[in-house]
Write an enzyme that holds these catalytic residues in place. Structure first.
Site, PDB file in Angstrom:
ATOM      1  N   SER A 139      24.549   8.196 -18.391  1.00  0.00           N
ATOM      2  CA  SER A 139      23.636   7.890 -19.809  1.00  0.00           C
ATOM      3  C   SER A 139      24.406   7.938 -21.006  1.00  0.00           C
ATOM      4  CB  SER A 139      22.392   8.834 -20.022  1.00  0.00           C
ATOM      5  OG  SER A 139      21.844   8.631 -21.304  1.00  0.00           O
ATOM      6  N   TYR A 153      18.802  17.500 -20.075  1.00  0.00           N
ATOM      7  CA  TYR A 153      19.012  16.300 -19.659  1.00  0.00           C
ATOM      8  C   TYR A 153      20.259  15.536 -19.983  1.00  0.00           C
ATOM      9  CZ  TYR A 153      18.517  11.297 -18.838  1.00  0.00           C
ATOM     10  OH  TYR A 153      18.459   9.751 -18.356  1.00  0.00           O
TER      11      TYR A 153
HETATM   12  P1  NDP Z   1      12.487   5.180 -13.177  1.00  0.00           P
HETATM   13  O1  NDP Z   1      11.661   6.394 -13.577  1.00  0.00           O
HETATM   14  O2  NDP Z   1      12.049   4.187 -13.263  1.00  0.00           O
HETATM   15  O3  NDP Z   1      13.410   5.579 -11.838  1.00  0.00           O
HETATM   16  C1  NDP Z   1      13.788   6.702 -11.480  1.00  0.00           C
HETATM   17  C2  NDP Z   1      13.888   6.679  -9.701  1.00  0.00           C
HETATM   18  O4  NDP Z   1      14.382   7.920  -9.272  1.00  0.00           O
HETATM   19  C3  NDP Z   1      12.645   6.293  -9.190  1.00  0.00           C
HETATM   20  O5  NDP Z   1      12.928   5.246  -8.086  1.00  0.00           O
HETATM   21  C4  NDP Z   1      12.291   7.753  -8.302  1.00  0.00           C
HETATM   22  O6  NDP Z   1      11.537   7.214  -7.129  1.00  0.00           O
HETATM   23  C5  NDP Z   1      13.798   8.079  -8.096  1.00  0.00           C
HETATM   24  N1  NDP Z   1      13.475   9.556  -7.957  1.00  0.00           N
HETATM   25  C6  NDP Z   1      13.071  10.472  -8.720  1.00  0.00           C
HETATM   26  N2  NDP Z   1      13.360  11.853  -8.076  1.00  0.00           N
HETATM   27  C7  NDP Z   1      13.745  11.633  -6.916  1.00  0.00           C
HETATM   28  C8  NDP Z   1      13.924  12.512  -5.875  1.00  0.00           C
HETATM   29  N3  NDP Z   1      13.878  13.745  -5.828  1.00  0.00           N
HETATM   30  N4  NDP Z   1      14.565  11.919  -4.608  1.00  0.00           N
HETATM   31  C9  NDP Z   1      14.583  10.470  -4.595  1.00  0.00           C
HETATM   32  N5  NDP Z   1      14.252   9.610  -5.657  1.00  0.00           N
HETATM   33  C10 NDP Z   1      14.011  10.348  -6.644  1.00  0.00           C
HETATM   34  O7  NDP Z   1      13.847   5.436 -14.304  1.00  0.00           O
HETATM   35  P2  NDP Z   1      14.981   4.575 -14.392  1.00  0.00           P
HETATM   36  O8  NDP Z   1      15.173   3.539 -13.466  1.00  0.00           O
HETATM   37  O9  NDP Z   1      15.342   4.396 -15.989  1.00  0.00           O
HETATM   38  O10 NDP Z   1      16.190   5.831 -14.214  1.00  0.00           O
HETATM   39  C11 NDP Z   1      17.355   5.401 -13.082  1.00  0.00           C
HETATM   40  C12 NDP Z   1      18.418   6.197 -13.298  1.00  0.00           C
HETATM   41  O11 NDP Z   1      19.083   5.648 -14.847  1.00  0.00           O
HETATM   42  C13 NDP Z   1      18.179   7.637 -13.681  1.00  0.00           C
HETATM   43  O12 NDP Z   1      19.308   8.468 -13.420  1.00  0.00           O
HETATM   44  C14 NDP Z   1      18.335   7.754 -15.283  1.00  0.00           C
HETATM   45  O13 NDP Z   1      18.577   9.003 -15.692  1.00  0.00           O
HETATM   46  C15 NDP Z   1      19.189   6.625 -15.664  1.00  0.00           C
HETATM   47  N6  NDP Z   1      19.130   6.206 -17.206  1.00  0.00           N
HETATM   48  C16 NDP Z   1      18.028   5.576 -17.539  1.00  0.00           C
HETATM   49  C17 NDP Z   1      17.924   5.205 -18.947  1.00  0.00           C
HETATM   50  C18 NDP Z   1      16.604   4.716 -19.446  1.00  0.00           C
HETATM   51  O14 NDP Z   1      16.486   4.445 -20.759  1.00  0.00           O
HETATM   52  N7  NDP Z   1      15.630   4.208 -18.607  1.00  0.00           N
HETATM   53  C19 NDP Z   1      19.099   5.344 -19.822  1.00  0.00           C
HETATM   54  C20 NDP Z   1      20.050   6.153 -19.362  1.00  0.00           C
HETATM   55  C21 NDP Z   1      20.223   6.686 -17.910  1.00  0.00           C
HETATM   56  P3  NDP Z   1      10.547   8.093  -6.625  1.00  0.00           P
HETATM   57  O15 NDP Z   1       9.454   8.734  -7.678  1.00  0.00           O
HETATM   58  O16 NDP Z   1       9.800   7.207  -5.468  1.00  0.00           O
HETATM   59  O17 NDP Z   1      11.236   9.346  -5.693  1.00  0.00           O
END
Ligand code: NDP
Length: 243
Positions: A139, A153
């Site tokens: 990030s 975070y």
């Molecule tokens: P979302 O909340 O849409 O996606 C997060 C994903 O992580 C979901 O598919 C969720 O699936 C999965 N997840 C969470 N906990 C678990 C777990 N214990 N085991 C398996 N899967 C898990 O957010 P984003 O798409 O934005 O996030 C994706 C990545 O991008 C993250 O690492 C985030 O920190 C990073 N990021 C995002 C930014 C943004 O502005 N959106 C900016 C910078 C970085 P499920 O709940 O089905 O398990």
């Protein structure tokens, strides 16, 4: 792209889902993993209906045995693993003074340990194949601390960058490591905090967010480079984002 097998954690929504859809449309075989298996199956079915190759896998990345099994199953099903996208993440913004230690634990477990388990599971496969590519999602708050509220975070994302740089340096050879550092991206991530004031602040901040496809395009670019080219890090923000 068409010969690649790409495993994506956190593929049930947001960046992971967008990446799975884009890579599949370019011919990759995508293995989608997360906890919400119904969402994964729906996305995989959608990809297949458009002629793509996709499979859905339940995993909780905080459980090392599950991550090990996930990688074995994907290799057994698809015959190889070219790219491991460690994308699953949680952003629970709140001031340190609120002492939300349970959310600190969850962020550390998912964002750092979950990613490390992905590395631990895929690395032996990559070493045996003599090729492989880690794409780790950090990030912009892994470059600069977002505070107050984003301290823990940010700490997890600084860790992702440190681990990725060490990984690249240590494994070298034919194994590539790419860090993707996104700014505000329009996904469900913004709803991760249990503190209403912080959540409201983040939702407001995210009015500038850009679509998840912007990140999917960056991941596709890194994967598509020749094997001799390792794109080490890509930083992507909305044009209007200052922080
Ligand atoms: P979302 O909340 O849409 O996606 C997060 C994903 O992580 C979901 O598919 C969720 O699936 C999965 N997840 C969470 N906990 C678990 C777990 N214990 N085991 C398996 N899967 C898990 O957010 P984003 O798409 O934005 O996030 C994706 C990545 O991008 C993250 O690492 C985030 O920190 C990073 N990021 C995002 C930014 C943004 O502005 N959106 C900016 C910078 C970085 P499920 O709940 O089905 O398990």
């Amino acid at each position: 792209m068409s010969s690649k097998v790409v495993l994506i954690t956190g593929a049930s929504s947001g960046i992971g889902e967008a990446t799975a859809r884009l890579l599949a449309s370019q011919g990759a075989t995508v293995a989608l993993a997360a906890r919400r298996i119904d969402e994964l199956k729906q996305i995989a079915a959608d990809i297949q209906a458009k002629g793509g190759k996709a499979s859905a896998h339940h995993v909780d990345v905080t459980d090392q045995a599950q991550v090990d099994r996930l990688v074995s199953n994907v290799v057994a099903q698809h015959g190889r693993l070219d790219v491991m996208v460690n994308n699953a993440g949680l952003m629970a913004i709140a001031p340190l003074t609120l002492r939300k230690t349970e959310e600190w634990d969850r962020m550390i477990d998912i964002n750092i340990k979950g990613l490390l388990y992905g590395v631990a599971a895929a690395l032996p496969v990559f070493e045996q194949q003599q090729f492989g590519h880690f794409v780790n999602i950090a990030s912009i708050v892994g470059l600069k601390v977002f505070s107050p509220g984003g301290t823990v975070y940010s700490g997890t994302k600084f860790a992702v960058r440190a681990i990725s740089e060490g990984l690249r340096h240590e494994v070298g050879g034919n194994i590539r490591t790419t860090v993707i550092s996104p700014g505000a991206i329009d996904t469900d991530l913004k709803f991760g905090s249990g503190d209403k004031d912080s959540r409201d602040f983040v939702v407001d901040f995210y009015k500038m967010a850009i679509p998840a496809d912007a990140i999917a395009q960056a991941i596709a670019y890194a994967i598509a480079q020749p094997a001799s080219v390792d794109v080490n890090e890509i930083v992507i923000r909305p044009t209007v984002q200052d922080f």
